[in-house]
Design a protein around this motif. Structure first.
Motif, PDB file in Angstrom:
ATOM      1  N   ASN A   1       0.812  -1.227   0.000  1.00  0.00           N
ATOM      2  CA  ASN A   1       0.000   0.000   0.000  1.00  0.00           C
ATOM      3  C   ASN A   1       0.839   1.268   0.000  1.00  0.00           C
ATOM      4  N   TYR A   2       2.158   1.112   0.200  1.00  0.00           N
ATOM      5  CA  TYR A   2       3.008   2.311   0.315  1.00  0.00           C
ATOM      6  C   TYR A   2       4.100   2.362  -0.744  1.00  0.00           C
ATOM      7  N   ILE A   3       3.960   1.572  -1.835  1.00  0.00           N
ATOM      8  CA  ILE A   3       5.069   1.534  -2.791  1.00  0.00           C
ATOM      9  C   ILE A   3       5.274   2.876  -3.498  1.00  0.00           C
ATOM     10  N   PHE A   4       4.263   3.695  -3.541  1.00  0.00           N
ATOM     11  CA  PHE A   4       4.436   4.980  -4.217  1.00  0.00           C
ATOM     12  C   PHE A   4       5.163   5.996  -3.342  1.00  0.00           C
ATOM     13  N   SER A   5       5.113   5.793  -2.024  1.00  0.00           N
ATOM     14  CA  SER A   5       5.735   6.784  -1.143  1.00  0.00           C
ATOM     15  C   SER A   5       6.899   6.199  -0.324  1.00  0.00           C
ATOM     16  N   ALA A   6       6.844   4.924   0.012  1.00  0.00           N
ATOM     17  CA  ALA A   6       7.887   4.347   0.873  1.00  0.00           C
ATOM     18  C   ALA A   6       8.282   2.964   0.339  1.00  0.00           C
ATOM     19  N   TRP A   7       9.203   2.967  -0.638  1.00  0.00           N
ATOM     20  CA  TRP A   7       9.607   1.736  -1.315  1.00  0.00           C
ATOM     21  C   TRP A   7      10.216   0.698  -0.379  1.00  0.00           C
ATOM     22  N   TYR A   8      10.827   1.197   0.710  1.00  0.00           N
ATOM     23  CA  TYR A   8      11.613   0.304   1.573  1.00  0.00           C
ATOM     24  C   TYR A   8      10.744  -0.661   2.394  1.00  0.00           C
ATOM     25  N   ILE A   9       9.455  -0.340   2.594  1.00  0.00           N
ATOM     26  CA  ILE A   9       8.619  -1.224   3.430  1.00  0.00           C
ATOM     27  C   ILE A   9       8.447  -2.584   2.757  1.00  0.00           C
ATOM     28  N   ALA A  10       8.251  -2.577   1.430  1.00  0.00           N
ATOM     29  CA  ALA A  10       8.044  -3.851   0.729  1.00  0.00           C
ATOM     30  C   ALA A  10       9.368  -4.473   0.294  1.00  0.00           C
ATOM     31  N   THR A  11      10.374  -3.623   0.023  1.00  0.00           N
ATOM     32  CA  THR A  11      11.619  -4.137  -0.571  1.00  0.00           C
ATOM     33  C   THR A  11      12.367  -5.106   0.354  1.00  0.00           C
TER      34      THR A  11
END
Lengths: 306, 293
Positions: free
Chosen positions: B252-262
């Motif tokens: 849900n945050y890939i547009f603003s916070a790439w590091y959460i999913a990476t």
């Protein structure tokens, strides 16, 4: 061959019957009253009773299964709780998108996987082989859902080259297809490589080399054709896997196929749709398996079925 | 006879166990797999020593912080340190994989052994069960089961374990079918050893080499499947840290916070890579016929 086919089809029917039992039981594995769970814990009792009657849950289990099976045989997968539409029509409406995604992925996987495997086998134990081995190892180890997100971050968020999701334009299919194909590329490349290496060790190829044929002619003219049979099996089986693999990929990209329909229905507790989609996936996969077997028999004259 | 050939024959004639172990060590890829896994397990177990942060505690003042010296992998949407959650999440993700494969082994190995040894109707019945389970492609069986049983640790382990069942049934059956025809089994039968003792004491131990390879490779698959369920929101209950669930939350945050999913995805990738490298190495060592694959 005919006897083999008849036996194979009969065994498949038994398998599908077993599958139907498992699919039917999905709703009954729920702890507690399925009608209450589907309606929601705060729903009025009248609504629960209505749902119980609609789903036939007020009847004995054996009768329920009998109804489920006879309806299934007539192509009736029940009615969606969410939309009140027939489950089959919901599935059919979404199916073309899943098929499109699976076929584009398979095309990609074949076009990349086979040449990669051939190159690795032709130049065994050298740089190209190591590169292909490393990439395929990454391909089978990478979670597709993670790869999908990384592709979105790179190509949609940062570079703005491709859309992050949806199905509005033709380029929308690129990222989901690459994501879904990644595992199959690796598997097809590995299978092509191992199959080629096996064929390359055969006596008739030693003869071809002994009579002075160049290695490229040996590999591309003589070995490749014979190495294809196991590869075709993998491609056939992978097509079935791609259909089910679409569950995760479609969720990542919001691709409106039956994979996404399944996930949405699980969360909405729309069990008739869940049952319908699972049954359709299993049916397609089983039929593809038979088709692969038949192709195998036609392609390899050494195989005799009794 | 050339010296090198003689030496190779002498080497191969030694105990197969030593040969296998040497082959594993000699194959650097397998060793690399083992090292990756050791590091992941060690880091997960030593999580409280590596990080002093609470993996579940919300800190709203530090929501969505990118990687920095204070938070090497950033913080998530609830202000929790991602590194800490990955370290603690490793315990659960690896444990789910291990227990799921254990479930598959505990049910699949005896079923496969009985099927291959006794043959006849028992074999036919067990093989039909395997066929039915195999009719659900990929992770569809685990997904369907967890959808029916509900989310939670136990249900995820059970669902992933049942998904791994058919591969063990088929594999053990195949091995037992070959071994039961060997003369030492015939000798045991002739001397009056009961069937169950022949099967579980004499046949099964000799059928285990491919099972060990398959189990190692299945560990990678089990982690992928379990994380896939977590990604969809059908894994363990939040706020418990688990790699797949963390990845799903990061979506849900890939547009603003790439590091959460990476970073949770990288953790899953390394764990699966470790098991695949180790499994490939074990296969080469224990079954040299499959070396080409």
């Amino acid at each position: 061959m005919l006897r083999y086919l008849t036996r194979r089809l009969l065994a498949t029917l038994v398998t599908l019957l077993g599958v139907s039992v498992i699919v039917f039981m999905l709703m009954h594995l729920l702890p507690g009253d399925p009608a209450r769970l589907i309606a929601g814990l705060t729903a009025p009792e009248a609504e629960v009773i209505r749902l119980r009657t609609q789903l036939g849950l007020d009847q004995p289990l054996a009768i329920q299964y009998w109804h489920f099976l006879t309806n299934l045989l007539q192509g009736d997968l029940g009615t969606s709780i969410r939309s009140s539409a027939p489950v089959l029509s919901e599935i059919l409406a979404r199916m073309p998108w899943t098929i499109l995604l699976a076929f584009v992925s398979m095309l990609l996987a074949t076009l990349v996987g086979i040449p990669a495997g051939v190159i690795a086998a032709r130049w065994r134990n050298s740089l190209p082989d190591y590169v292909v081995s490393l990439v395929t190892l990454f391909g089978i180890s990478m979670p597709v859902y993670w790869l999908g997100l990384m592709l979105i971050i790179l190509f949609a968020v940062n570079l703005h080259w491709l859309p992050a999701g949806g199905n509005e334009s033709a380029p929308s299919v690129i990222l989901p297809a690459v994501t879904l194909a990644s595992f199959s590329v690796a598997l097809i490349a590995r299978m092509t490589r191992s199959s080629m290496l096996e064929v390359l060790g055969q006596d008739y190829l030693r003869t071809a080399r002994a009579k002075g044929l160049r290695e490229n002619a040996v590999v591309f003219r003589h070995a490749l054709k014979n190495a294809f049979i196991p590869v075709i099996t993998v491609i056939g089986l992978q097509l079935g896997m791609l259909l089910s693999g679409s569950v995760l990929t479609e969720t990542v990209f919001g691709w409106p196929g039956i994979g996404l329909l399944l996930v949405d229905s699980i969360f909405a507790r729309d069990y008739p749709v869940v049952q319908g989609v699972v049954m359709v996936f299993a049916l397609i996969f089983t039929l593809l398996n038979i088709l692969v077997d038949i192709c195998y028999a036609y392609l390899d004259p050494r195989i005799h079925y009794t | 006879m050339p010296t090198s050939t003689r030496a190779s024959i002498t080497r191969n004639a030694r105990a197969p166990r030593h040969f296998a172990l040497r082959s594993i060590v000699r194959r650097r890829t397998a060793l690399l797999g083992g090292v990756i896994l050791l590091i992941l397990v060690a880091l997960s177990l030593a999580a409280p020593l590596v990080s002093t942060q609470d993996p579940e505690k919300m800190v709203l003042a530090q929501v969505l912080k990118p990687p920095s010296q204070q938070f090497p992998l950033g913080t998530d949407y609830l202000g929790r340190d991602i590194l800490t959650r990955i370290l603690y999440g490793g315990r659960l993700s690896l444990l789910i994989g291990l227990l799921a494969v254990a479930v598959g082994l505990a049910i699949g190995v005896p079923l496969g052994a009985i099927s291959g040894y006794y043959g006849g109707w028992i074999d036919l019945g067990i093989q039909r069960i395997a066929d039915i389970l195999l009719a659900f492609p990929g992770f569809l069986l685990s997904l369907s089961l967890v959808a029916a049983l509900g989310i939670g640790l136990q249900n995820v382990i059970l669902s992933v374990g049942i998904g791994a069942l058919p591969s063990f049934i088929r594999l053990v059956r195949g091995s037992v079918l070959t071994i039961r025809e060997l003369t030492y089994v015939e000798a045991a039968r002739a001397t009056g050893v009961p069937d169950w003792a022949i099967l579980f004491r004499h046949v099964l131990p000799n059928a285990l080499a491919p099972v060990i390879v398959q189990a190692t490779l299945n560990l990678g698959t089990a982690i992928l499947v379990a994380a896939g369920l977590g990604f969809l929101g059908l894994g363990v209950r939040p706020p418990t840290p688990e790699w797949g669930t963390m990845l799903g939350e990061g979506r849900n945050y890939i547009f603003s916070a790439w590091y959460i999913a990476t970073f949770p995805g990288l953790a899953i990738f390394f764990a699966v890579l470790g098991f695949n490298l180790l499994g490939d190495g074990l296969r080469d060592a224990l079954d040299p016929r499959l070396k080409n694959f």
